[in-house]
Design an enzyme around this catalytic site. Structure first.
Site, PDB file in Angstrom:
ATOM      1  N   ASN A  71      29.025  27.680 101.173  1.00  0.00           N
ATOM      2  CA  ASN A  71      29.093  28.612 102.298  1.00  0.00           C
ATOM      3  C   ASN A  71      30.542  28.668 102.737  1.00  0.00           C
ATOM      4  OD1 ASN A  71      28.852  29.971 104.799  1.00  0.00           O
ATOM      5  ND2 ASN A  71      28.299  28.091 105.867  1.00  0.00           N
ATOM      6  N   GLY A  72      31.203  29.815 102.578  1.00  0.00           N
ATOM      7  CA  GLY A  72      32.582  29.882 103.038  1.00  0.00           C
ATOM      8  C   GLY A  72      33.413  30.904 102.303  1.00  0.00           C
ATOM      9  N   GLU A  73      34.709  30.720 102.419  1.00  0.00           N
ATOM     10  CA  GLU A  73      35.689  31.621 101.809  1.00  0.00           C
ATOM     11  C   GLU A  73      36.961  30.816 101.544  1.00  0.00           C
ATOM     12  OE1 GLU A  73      35.594  35.104 100.200  1.00  0.00           O
ATOM     13  OE2 GLU A  73      34.331  35.036 101.993  1.00  0.00           O
TER      14      GLU A  73
ATOM     15  N   CYS B  69      27.453  32.392 103.628  1.00  0.00           N
ATOM     16  CA  CYS B  69      26.091  32.123 103.214  1.00  0.00           C
ATOM     17  C   CYS B  69      25.470  30.990 104.017  1.00  0.00           C
ATOM     18  CB  CYS B  69      26.079  31.758 101.732  1.00  0.00           C
ATOM     19  SG  CYS B  69      27.064  32.865 100.704  1.00  0.00           S
TER      20      CYS B  69
ATOM     21  N   ILE C  35      34.844  44.124 123.758  1.00  0.00           N
ATOM     22  CA  ILE C  35      33.592  43.969 124.497  1.00  0.00           C
ATOM     23  C   ILE C  35      33.844  44.189 125.975  1.00  0.00           C
ATOM     24  CG2 ILE C  35      33.902  41.468 124.788  1.00  0.00           C
ATOM     25  CD1 ILE C  35      30.877  41.155 124.443  1.00  0.00           C
TER      26      ILE C  35
ATOM     27  N   LEU D  34      25.289  36.042 101.652  1.00  0.00           N
ATOM     28  CA  LEU D  34      25.840  37.264 102.239  1.00  0.00           C
ATOM     29  C   LEU D  34      26.978  37.681 101.310  1.00  0.00           C
ATOM     30  CD1 LEU D  34      26.201  39.337 104.583  1.00  0.00           C
ATOM     31  CD2 LEU D  34      27.758  37.691 105.633  1.00  0.00           C
TER      32      LEU D  34
ATOM     33  N   GLY E 174      40.480  35.845 117.072  1.00  0.00           N
ATOM     34  CA  GLY E 174      41.668  35.098 117.486  1.00  0.00           C
ATOM     35  C   GLY E 174      41.465  33.689 118.002  1.00  0.00           C
TER      36      GLY E 174
ATOM     37  N   VAL F 140      30.207  39.074  99.981  1.00  0.00           N
ATOM     38  CA  VAL F 140      31.514  39.491 100.476  1.00  0.00           C
ATOM     39  C   VAL F 140      32.461  39.774  99.312  1.00  0.00           C
ATOM     40  CG1 VAL F 140      33.535  38.761 101.806  1.00  0.00           C
ATOM     41  CG2 VAL F 140      31.246  38.251 102.661  1.00  0.00           C
ATOM     42  N   VAL F 141      32.422  38.900  98.297  1.00  0.00           N
ATOM     43  CA  VAL F 141      33.288  39.042  97.115  1.00  0.00           C
ATOM     44  C   VAL F 141      32.442  38.909  95.856  1.00  0.00           C
ATOM     45  CG1 VAL F 141      35.203  38.023  95.825  1.00  0.00           C
ATOM     46  CG2 VAL F 141      35.321  38.128  98.321  1.00  0.00           C
TER      47      VAL F 141
END
Length: 613
Positions: free
Chosen positions: A77-79, A2, A293, A51, A377, A53-54
């Site tokens: 904002n985060g996870e 977010c 890419i 946003l 990565g 997500v969960v």
């Protein structure tokens, strides 16, 4: 994932400034396209863009929770990757939950443990919590700085937000750059000194830092840092330890109620993440989608170098076949790459890594058409010695930031009116300041002492810059990107691995390679390190040279106040060959340096930056 914003002042009434917080929140629409919310009180204004997500219903923000007669409010904002571990511990302590969102777990963690909750979190985050009973606001940013958090102080008022543009939306904050900021831009850019933001009066809460605002005080402190300690392990034990930590980190980061994919370049790091994720997907009866890419003409024009010894596409396809993923290649055109320099600048609110940024932005734009979350990565090279400056003696002993060794050449870009900017002094000051922070053990030998310095420099500077790039490029497209190698447990463990163990068998990332035996095919494990792919097509050079010529020939171009026009014209006329050393990192050579200057001009125009010198 977010965007957050806020205004805090315990000395005056803010309730009539709702229009300001709404204006700030509007700048975060791309970070959070799904919903918007505000919390308005006399002394605290919070804003949020989400946003999903969960837990689409249970995770709405700002989130308010009342325990007894105490009210708590969070914007986040985060996870959190240890959500269920924390939930279990909190349930055992008698706390109850109304949702399964990590937002409520975060807020309840604060309710239970106060500001000490920060030591229990494993994840990527930037958040603000208002504790109404104590009349205080607590802000924090994750240990590696994956999620951004900026702020500005106006007297007793604190203004904060997920992006610089959020702060600039406040009517009393101007887009101004003083001598110090301009010096940093040309001395350190596209990196930014920890806690700084180039703009006058705007700062960031640095990675692993938090802030507490009360009626009488406003203080910032570092709540976590790597520590130096002896690792009494055999090499085999270290191999096993790295493998276990990495598998656990990746599995924790596959959670979500939305589609999840992985970035797959065919290099060691993204291949490891994709292979482990694919196995987990198959156990759930699903098939992983992977993305790589490439650029039009790269197969024809690629040239091997010390920094980029092999091209990626062949290995990406081989790896996708090995794990049986649904693999998709995003092919970029040279003209689109150059045009996207503008959007890349706006996404960062600053000049960035030129086409390395714009290509990532376009890449994320394509991925977002089908996915909301991706795993990438980043950070493995900084932790496990993947760069040439960990193995080449000249770079190891450069006595400066090894990714930015052309400071003297940078100064030649400036015109006479800016020639008094202390470019070299700025770099040296920041370099030596960082070295003083490095934790050491007693009686370290010379090699160990220096390598520990290099790893710390990479953690605090190079890695943070790449994570900034990843966050802005992805969130500009409403895509959440997770970085398993940035798990603080991996970082702290890797910091203490002896360098000869990291460089096992005399190879860059030798230990990590060994840890992935049986997970990846040998041709991927023993492939020489190759960085994020860039374009080698001369058409791109032509396009950026034409763009720079237009800037140089336009008397209204704001960059002309800063640069030596003749010097830059020579660089353009030689297609970048007159500037030999990479401007930054491994990839920003001639054409990319020209693109960086284009971004400087775009930034000065788009933000109407006032240079105060």
């Amino acid at each position: 994932m977010c965007g957050i914003a806020g205004i805090v002042d315990f000395k005056r009434n803010l309730s009539k400034e709702k229009d300001i917080i709404c204006r700030m929140v509007k700048t975060l629409e791309r970070r959070g396209p799904d919903s918007e919310g505000t919390y308005i009180t006399e002394n605290v204004l919070f804003g949020h863009r989400r946003l999903v997500v969960v837990d689409p219903e249970g995770g709405k923000q700002p989130m308010i929770k009342q325990v007894g007669n105490r009210k708590y409010v969070v914007v986040y904002n985060g996870e959190l990757y240890n959500t269920e571990d924390l939930r279990k511990e909190l349930l055992e302590e008698g706390y109850k939950f109304d949702s399964y969102s990590d937002t409520e777990v975060l807020l309840t963690s604060y309710i239970a443990w106060g500001i000490d909750c920060i030591s229990k979190l494993n994840g990527i985050f930037a958040f603000a919590i208002y504790d109404e009973g104590k009349r205080q606001v607590f802000l924090a940013r994750d240990p590696m700085g994956v999620k951004p958090l900026f702020y500005s102080k106006l007297g007793n008022t604190l203004i904060f937000g997920s992006e610089i543009k959020t702060i600039l939306a406040h009517p009393e904050i101007k887009a101004e750059v003083d001598k110090e900021g301009l010096t940093e831009l040309f001395a350190l850019g596209p990196a930014v000194a920890p806690g700084h933001a180039i703009y006058r009066g705007i700062n960031e809460i640095a990675p692993a830092n938090c802030m507490l605002i009360t009626e009488d005080n406003m203080k910032i402190w570092e709540y976590w840092k790597v520590t130096a300690r002896e690792l009494n392990e055999t090499t085999d034990e270290s191999v096993s330890h790295v493998r276990q930590l990495l598998i656990d980190a990746i599995k924790r980061q596959l959670v979500g109620d939305v589609p999840v994919c992985t970035f797959l370049s065919g290099g060691l790091d993204s291949s490891a993440i994709s292979a482990i994720a694919s196995t987990e997907f198959k156990e759930r009866g699903k098939k992983l989608t992977t993305y790589s890419i490439d650029y039009e003409g790269n197969d024809k024009f690629f040239k091997a170098s010390l920094f980029q010894p092999t091209s990626d596409q062949y290995f990406a396809e081989r790896m996708a076949k090995f794990i049986d993923s649904d693999h998709r290649t995003v092919l970029l055109k040279q003209t689109d790459l150059a045009k996207a320099l503008r959007e890349a600048t706006i996404s960062r609110d600053l000049p960035g890594m030129a086409d390395v940024d714009s290509s990532l932005l376009l890449f994320c734009k394509e991925i977002r058409k089908d996915f909301v979350v991706g795993l990438s990565g980043e950070c493995a090279d900084e932790l496990f010695a993947g760069y040439p400056w960990f193995t080449h003696e000249e770079m190891i002993n450069a006595h400066t930031f090894p990714w930015s060794r052309s400071v003297g050449e940078r100064k030649t870009i400036l015109n006479e009116s800016k020639s008094d900017l202390k470019i070299e002094e700025c770099v040296n000051e920041e370099y030596l300041k960082t070295l003083k922070e490095v934790p050491h053990l007693d009686n370290e030998d010379k090699k160990t002492y220096r390598m520990r310095e290099l790893f710390y420099l990479n953690l605090k500077w190079f890695m943070v810059n790449l994570l900034n790039r990843k966050d802005r490029s992805s969130m500009y497209n409403s895509l959440e990107v997770r970085v398993p190698f940035a798990d603080y447990r991996i970082v702290d463990y890797a910091f203490n691995l002896p360098v000869d163990v990291k460089l096992l068998d005399g190879r860059e990332k030798g230990l990590l390679r060994k840890a992935l035996v049986g997970i990846l095919p040998d041709e991927i494990i023993y492939r020489k390190k190759s960085p994020y792919p860039k374009t080698h097509n001369p058409e791109y050079t032509d396009v950026v040279c034409n763009m720079m010529n237009e800037i140089l020939n336009d008397k209204t171009s704001p960059i002309l106040e800063i640069i030596n026009k003749d010097t830059v014209q020579e660089i353009v006329d030689t297609k970048g060959k007159a500037y030999k050393t990479p401007w930054f990192g491994q990839l920003m050579t001639g054409p990319q340096m020209i693109a960086y200057l284009i971004q400087v001009d775009i930034w000065l125009r788009e933000y109407n930056v006032n240079i105060l010198i």
